[in-house]
Structure formats: C-alpha cells, structure tokens
Design a protein around this motif. Structure first.
Motif, mmCIF file in Angstrom:
data_model
loop_
_atom_site.group_PDB
_atom_site.id
_atom_site.type_symbol
_atom_site.label_atom_id
_atom_site.label_comp_id
_atom_site.label_asym_id
_atom_site.label_seq_id
_atom_site.Cartn_x
_atom_site.Cartn_y
_atom_site.Cartn_z
ATOM 1 N N MET A 161 -3.204 11.450 -7.500
ATOM 2 C CA MET A 161 -1.848 11.320 -6.962
ATOM 3 C C MET A 161 -1.771 11.957 -5.580
ATOM 4 O O MET A 161 -2.475 12.934 -5.299
ATOM 5 C CB MET A 161 -0.856 12.083 -7.847
ATOM 6 N N SER A 162 -0.871 11.471 -4.772
ATOM 7 C CA SER A 162 -0.637 12.069 -3.462
ATOM 8 C C SER A 162 0.761 11.666 -3.004
ATOM 9 O O SER A 162 0.927 10.707 -2.263
ATOM 10 C CB SER A 162 -1.696 11.562 -2.486
ATOM 11 N N HIS A 163 1.769 12.366 -3.521
ATOM 12 C CA HIS A 163 3.136 12.009 -3.122
ATOM 13 C C HIS A 163 4.086 13.193 -3.185
ATOM 14 O O HIS A 163 3.841 14.174 -3.895
ATOM 15 C CB HIS A 163 3.659 10.863 -3.991
ATOM 16 N N GLY A 164 5.167 13.079 -2.424
ATOM 17 C CA GLY A 164 6.190 14.106 -2.419
ATOM 18 C C GLY A 164 7.485 13.534 -2.965
ATOM 19 O O GLY A 164 8.293 14.228 -3.572
ATOM 20 N N ASP A 165 7.685 12.223 -2.746
ATOM 21 C CA ASP A 165 8.890 11.553 -3.247
ATOM 22 C C ASP A 165 8.653 11.078 -4.665
ATOM 23 O O ASP A 165 7.519 10.979 -5.117
ATOM 24 C CB ASP A 165 9.206 10.332 -2.369
ATOM 25 N N ILE A 220 1.839 0.252 -4.668
ATOM 26 C CA ILE A 220 1.075 1.479 -4.909
ATOM 27 C C ILE A 220 1.759 2.622 -4.161
ATOM 28 O O ILE A 220 1.899 2.563 -2.937
ATOM 29 C CB ILE A 220 -0.382 1.321 -4.421
ATOM 30 N N CYS A 221 2.176 3.657 -4.855
ATOM 31 C CA CYS A 221 2.783 4.844 -4.270
ATOM 32 C C CYS A 221 3.973 4.471 -3.375
ATOM 33 O O CYS A 221 5.002 4.052 -3.888
ATOM 34 C CB CYS A 221 1.734 5.678 -3.548
ATOM 35 N N TYR A 222 3.835 4.549 -2.050
ATOM 36 C CA TYR A 222 4.952 4.135 -1.187
ATOM 37 C C TYR A 222 5.388 2.728 -1.563
ATOM 38 O O TYR A 222 6.579 2.415 -1.604
ATOM 39 C CB TYR A 222 4.527 4.175 0.291
ATOM 40 N N GLY A 223 4.405 1.885 -1.876
ATOM 41 C CA GLY A 223 4.689 0.498 -2.244
ATOM 42 C C GLY A 223 5.585 0.416 -3.467
ATOM 43 O O GLY A 223 6.496 -0.425 -3.533
ATOM 44 N N MET A 224 5.362 1.296 -4.440
ATOM 45 C CA MET A 224 6.214 1.307 -5.637
ATOM 46 C C MET A 224 7.597 1.854 -5.290
ATOM 47 O O MET A 224 8.625 1.339 -5.742
ATOM 48 C CB MET A 224 5.576 2.184 -6.705
ATOM 49 N N GLN A 225 7.611 2.908 -4.452
ATOM 50 C CA GLN A 225 8.897 3.478 -4.050
ATOM 51 C C GLN A 225 9.716 2.436 -3.287
ATOM 52 O O GLN A 225 10.941 2.353 -3.423
ATOM 53 C CB GLN A 225 8.665 4.740 -3.210
ATOM 54 N N GLU A 226 9.019 1.618 -2.510
ATOM 55 C CA GLU A 226 9.672 0.546 -1.757
ATOM 56 C C GLU A 226 10.313 -0.460 -2.719
ATOM 57 O O GLU A 226 11.463 -0.873 -2.534
ATOM 58 C CB GLU A 226 8.624 -0.126 -0.852
ATOM 59 N N PHE A 229 0.218 6.310 -8.665
ATOM 60 C CA PHE A 229 -1.102 6.846 -8.291
ATOM 61 C C PHE A 229 -1.892 5.841 -7.450
ATOM 62 O O PHE A 229 -1.440 4.716 -7.234
ATOM 63 C CB PHE A 229 -1.885 7.221 -9.558
ATOM 64 N N HIS A 230 -3.055 6.280 -7.011
ATOM 65 C CA HIS A 230 -3.878 5.445 -6.124
ATOM 66 C C HIS A 230 -5.109 4.889 -6.842
ATOM 67 O O HIS A 230 -6.093 5.617 -7.013
ATOM 68 C CB HIS A 230 -4.330 6.264 -4.912
ATOM 69 N N PRO A 231 -5.102 3.627 -7.253
ATOM 70 C CA PRO A 231 -6.257 3.085 -7.979
ATOM 71 C C PRO A 231 -7.454 2.822 -7.060
ATOM 72 O O PRO A 231 -8.569 2.633 -7.529
ATOM 73 C CB PRO A 231 -5.720 1.761 -8.541
ATOM 74 N N SER A 248 0.827 -1.221 0.000
ATOM 75 C CA SER A 248 0.000 0.000 0.000
ATOM 76 C C SER A 248 0.856 1.264 0.000
ATOM 77 O O SER A 248 2.083 1.197 0.063
ATOM 78 C CB SER A 248 -0.885 0.012 1.239
ATOM 79 N N GLY A 249 0.185 2.400 -0.026
ATOM 80 C CA GLY A 249 0.856 3.674 0.163
ATOM 81 C C GLY A 249 1.177 3.876 1.640
ATOM 82 O O GLY A 249 0.809 3.035 2.478
ATOM 83 N N GLY A 250 1.837 4.957 1.956
ATOM 84 C CA GLY A 250 2.148 5.213 3.355
ATOM 85 C C GLY A 250 2.750 6.594 3.532
ATOM 86 O O GLY A 250 3.243 7.187 2.571
ATOM 87 N N PRO A 251 2.715 7.111 4.747
ATOM 88 C CA PRO A 251 3.165 8.482 4.993
ATOM 89 C C PRO A 251 4.687 8.655 5.045
ATOM 90 O O PRO A 251 5.182 9.775 5.008
ATOM 91 C CB PRO A 251 2.546 8.806 6.356
ATOM 92 N N TYR A 252 5.441 7.582 5.143
ATOM 93 C CA TYR A 252 6.902 7.706 5.281
ATOM 94 C C TYR A 252 7.579 7.956 3.943
ATOM 95 O O TYR A 252 6.970 7.853 2.894
ATOM 96 C CB TYR A 252 7.468 6.420 5.883
ATOM 97 N N SER A 253 8.863 8.247 3.996
ATOM 98 C CA SER A 253 9.703 8.247 2.814
ATOM 99 C C SER A 253 10.597 7.026 2.955
ATOM 100 O O SER A 253 11.193 6.816 4.020
ATOM 101 C CB SER A 253 10.565 9.510 2.770
ATOM 102 N N VAL A 254 10.683 6.227 1.889
ATOM 103 C CA VAL A 254 11.415 4.946 2.005
ATOM 104 C C VAL A 254 12.852 5.122 2.477
ATOM 105 O O VAL A 254 13.417 4.225 3.105
ATOM 106 C CB VAL A 254 11.434 4.167 0.676
HETATM 107 N N1 GLN Z 1 5.368 9.260 1.529
HETATM 108 C C1 GLN Z 1 5.572 8.924 0.155
HETATM 109 C C2 GLN Z 1 5.611 10.176 -0.724
HETATM 110 O O1 GLN Z 1 5.331 11.255 -0.259
HETATM 111 C C3 GLN Z 1 4.451 7.991 -0.300
HETATM 112 C C4 GLN Z 1 3.105 8.647 -0.344
HETATM 113 C C5 GLN Z 1 1.970 7.671 -0.540
HETATM 114 O O2 GLN Z 1 2.134 6.465 -0.451
HETATM 115 N N2 GLN Z 1 0.776 8.205 -0.742
HETATM 116 O O3 GLN Z 1 5.906 10.082 -1.887
#
Ligand code: GLN
Length: 526
Positions: A137-141, A88-94, A176-178, A60-66
C-alpha cells in the motif's frame, strides 16, 4: 498512401491511463509479461481522440488527492467505451469521487508498506484463485464510504474498502498496488482483469510482432522512398536496422561512423556482423582523424561530449548526401532506435504545472536534413528488443552486449585524448572484457569497462623504476541503470586482470577497482 496500422489496432490492448504514479509503467510491463499488449497514455487523454479501441482500461495511482482543486481527472467518456475498468489507488479514489465527492477523504493515518488482504467475495472474478494475500500500500487518502452501487470485495485492518466492485457494471477499484513485486499474486490479479474479465487475447509476443512490424514499415515507407539510419554496434540500433532491412532491403542505408574512440576491433566486427551476417546495406565512415583533431587539447567532459555529438551530425550528414537512392527518390526517413521507456518518459503525466518533457536525441539531424522519423522499437521494452534480436538471428553476444556510451572511450579516457591514450584504454578494456567473458560472468554484469586515469604513479618492473598511468576498472550490476551497485569479483579474477593489463599494456603501472555505487557516483567516470 495508406496509413500504417498501429500496434494497438493489431493486438488486443489494455489502456493504462497514467495519473503520475512512479509505478504506472510497471502496470504496462506486467501485462506484457503474460502476453497482453498494454499502452500507457496520460490521464488527460481525450477518449474521443483514441484511434483504437481498448479491451479494458486501468486508471493508475498518482501523487494528487482527487479532491484537490488542481487534481487531474479522467475523461468521463471512458465509461462510454463499454469496456471493463480497474482503478488502482488514486484510480480507485477517482472512481469513488466521480460517484460522489464526499466519498474520498484524507485518512488519519498514511498507509505505506505491507498489509494483509481479507477476501470477502472469493467468487469475484478479479480475485479468482487468490486467497488472503499480502499487498503493498502507498496512500494517505481513503474512501470514507462505499460508493453507491458498489460492493466490498476485500478489506484490510486499515482499509475497509481495499477492493470494491460495481454491482452491475464491470468496474473495480483496489487500494493497493498489484504492479509492484511486493504485492503477492499481483500479476494473477492483473491477469484476471486483462484476460479473465476484459477477454484480451494473449497474443503479444515478439514472434507475432516481427511480421506486423515489417508490414507496418512497408506501408509507412511506401514502395519507393528510402531510409537512412545510424548504427552503433549496440543491440537497439542493430535490431532496428535488421527490421528495416527485412522490410525494405537495400532501400535502407545504415551508416556507421568510426569516431576514433571505438573499442578494440569494434569497426571490423560491426562491419562483418552487419554485412556478411545480417545482409544490411552498410557504409562505414572512417572519421577517426576528424574527431581526434577536434578533441585535441580538450579535457572538459561536457566539451568532449558536445564536440563528439556535433561532429557526429556533421559526418553523418555529409555521408548521407553521398547516397544516391536507386529509385531516384529522395531519402525521406531517418531511423531511430527509440525504446518504450523513452516514450514513457516523454508522455508520463507530470501534473498541470509542469511541461511534459520531450526527448530530442536526433532533433538536430531531423531539422537540418528535413527527414521524417521512423521508430520501429518505440513500443518495446529493452528485454523485448533482446528477444526480438534473438528471433531475427542477431548473434547472441551482440544481443546481450553491455551498453556503450555514444562518446565512446572519449569519456573513459580522463583528461586529454591522444592516439596513444586511446590505444592504452582500448587494450586495457579489451583484456578486462575478455577475462570477464572467459570467466562466464559477462551476462551477470550489467556494464563493465576500463577507464584510463591521467595520473602517474611509481612502479617497478624488471628492477627498473617505472612512472606510468593508472587503469581503473568499473563493473556494475543494475536493473534500470538509475541506481547501480559495484560487482563483487573473486580476488583471483582481479589478480589475473591486473597482472595481464600491467604486463601487456605499455604505459600502465597500476590497476585499481572502482568500489563506488550509483548514487553517489555515476556509472561512467565523465
Ligand atoms: N495520492 C493518493 C493518496 O495518497 C493516491 C496515492 C496513490 O495512488 N499511490 O491516497
């Protein structure tokens, strides 16, 4: 005793590993909407400790930065499962970060809201049947580079790596978040993943659940043990009781405690529906006097709630002791109508620094009575419970009933609770609900009730001065009860209700309608 089979072992299951996004539960929700069973576990789940094998895994997504020092990371054994993975989002960054720590950076711009996806590989199975589409979308990284071994499936103006997939392994990542409804065709994408790619069977339905759940209860309880449970007349406890009744018949003992602050005719109706209608082995305890005595002189809302909660446990325990199990065995289990949102609440990943919250609705009872818990609805969302209720022959009106608080009318009678006040509140509430049903709008409204305010106001009836109390009507619309808006009635409807209440309920001189949303107000007044 044989161990009961878990739902995830019976139905093909997609595992959602939660990294703390506020949308994680929606992933589970969406998959079930197209009949694929999905279960969420915290991202810290050890893969070797899973007691079932998923058909696919979603990170899933998440509030942290990997790249943060204390960021959560997935157990690398997830790649040894040999099943498809979607980040998804954080999950992809992970996924990218595992591939190479330099792959993820803080972006120069945060990207929040809509973006248009341009598909680069239309034949990719994840985007089958989806052309260029709007996503949320909802991400900073962002990914600084394409991880090695991956290819780009889609991009947006801001994100060159909006969707990527591995060249040889069944692994996908999307920025993005499906799972949110703002993403067009998000559900098609999830279905492409779960059904098209993971080959999960679309067998999750309440019709299929009934049979396996009844079997599961039988195996768990065994051939002789007995179960006890409280019923309230609400949909959850009635559905749970009906399942137990189907599974073990009279070895399930339902107890309904009349606390003296129930709605008009409630006890009679519950008794009739559960016994004559549904064949449930039910004991009704008339404890009204005990509760009302303890509530005498109490006006503080928190005190009212505590007194009712504690008295309920006392009365329930005393009643349980009177039950003589036919089999000679002890009562071993307590039925609890816990739903999946409560479970999610207690297992969601809240980060390393925060303790994970456990819920303890029945903590007191379990400890005192040394009972084990049985929770047949713990995998289900509310709408699934309702479907189940309809399938099990529970009357439609009961299945679609508005929620009713445990402390009953006690928190809708502001100030002191006396039998006379209960009578006024009951009658006014009954008229309001009756008119709502007559108008055919009961199911448009999420919750409606009347509140009795201990305020006197001057009126005139039959040329005589009156000096009586006020009834406040409350009706709200909401999808999750976290936020709510007041319902817009037709003026004519409000006129009818107001006239009937003042005319038919002695002690009321004035009716008002509560036009406050939540927040800032709560749904209940106390
Ligand atoms: N915290 C990460 C970012 O800002 C992932 C955000 C998310 O999973 N929605 O990019």
């Amino acid at each position: 005793m044989t161990k009961p089979v878990e739902v995830s072992n019976v139905f093909d299951t997609i595992l959602v590993l939660d990294f703390g996004s506020q949308y994680s539960h929606l992933i589970t929700r969406r998959l079930r909407e197209f009949n694929v069973y999905a279960e969420m576990l915290p991202c810290t789940q050890k893969i070797s400790e899973l007691t079932w094998k998923p058909k696919g895994v979603i990170l899933s997504g998440g509030p942290y930065s990997v790249y943060d020092k204390d960021a959560p990371h997935v157990d690398l054994d997830v790649f040894k499962l040999g099943v498809p993975i979607l980040g998804i989002c954080y999950g992809m960054q992970e996924l990218a970060w595992i591939n190479g720590k330099e792959n993820v950076h803080a972006g120069e711009h945060r990207e929040y809201g809509h973006a248009t996806i341009n598909v680069e590989i239309p034949s990719d199975p994840l985007l089958k049947g989806i052309d260029n589409f709007e996503v949320w979308m909802s991400h900073g990284d962002k990914l600084a580079a394409l991880p090695s071994g991956y290819k780009i499936v889609a991009h947006t103006t801001n994100s060159p790596f909006a969707a990527i997939s591995h060249e040889t392994e069944p692994i996908w990542g999307i920025q993005f978040h499906p799972e949110v409804t703002h993403t067009q065709k998000g559900k098609v994408l999830l279905e492409n993943f779960a059904v098209g790619i993971c080959k999960a069977e679309q067998s999750w339905s309440m019709k299929n659940f009934i049979g396996t759940e009844i079997e599961r209860i039988r195996t768990l309880v065994g051939p002789t043990a007995e179960v006890i449970g409280a019923v309230s007349g609400g949909v959850d406890s009635t559905v749970a009781a009906k399942l137990l009744n189907e599974a073990i018949g009279d070895r399930f003992h339902a107890i309904y405690v009349d606390n003296g602050v129930m709605r008009l005719n409630e006890t009679e109706t519950v008794h009739k529906t559960l016994t004559e209608g549904l064949g449930i082995n039910l004991t009704v305890v008339d404890a009204g006097e005990i509760f009302l005595n303890k509530l005498k002189g109490v006006t503080d809302p928190e005190k009212k709630r505590k007194i009712i909660g504690n008295t309920f446990i006392e009365v329930f325990e005393a009643e349980a002791e009177k039950i003589q199990p036919k089999s000679g065995d002890e009562i071993e289990y307590l039925l609890q109508g816990t739903l999946y949102p409560d479970v999610i609440e207690s297992i969601s990943f809240k980060g390393p620094s925060q303790t994970i919250k456990t819920h303890h609705n029945v903590g007191g009872l379990l400890e005192d009575m040394k009972l084990k818990l049985i929770e047949p609805l713990r995998e289900l969302f509310k709408d699934e419970v309702r479907q189940l209720g309809e399938l099990m022959g529970i009357p439609h009106d009961l299945v679609w009933r508005h929620p009713f608080p445990g402390p009953g009318l006690a928190i809708r009678i502001l100030g002191e609770i006396t039998p006379a006040q209960v009578d006024i509140a009951r009658r006014a509430d009954h008229i309001f609900i009756q008119e709502i049903r007559n108008a055919g709008i009961y199911e448009e409204i999420s919750q409606a009730f009347a509140c009795l305010l201990p305020v006197k106001s001057v009126g005139v009836m039959g040329d005589k001065r009156t000096y009586e109390q006020v009834i406040a009507l409350r009706a709200i619309e909401t999808t999750d009860f976290m936020t709510a808006d007041w319902y817009i009635f037709e003026a004519k409807f409000l006129k009818t209700v107001s006239k009937r209440i003042v005319n038919e309920v002695p002690g009321v001189a004035r009716v008002v309608y509560d036009i406050t949303s939540k927040p800032p107000a709560t749904v209940e007044w106390e």
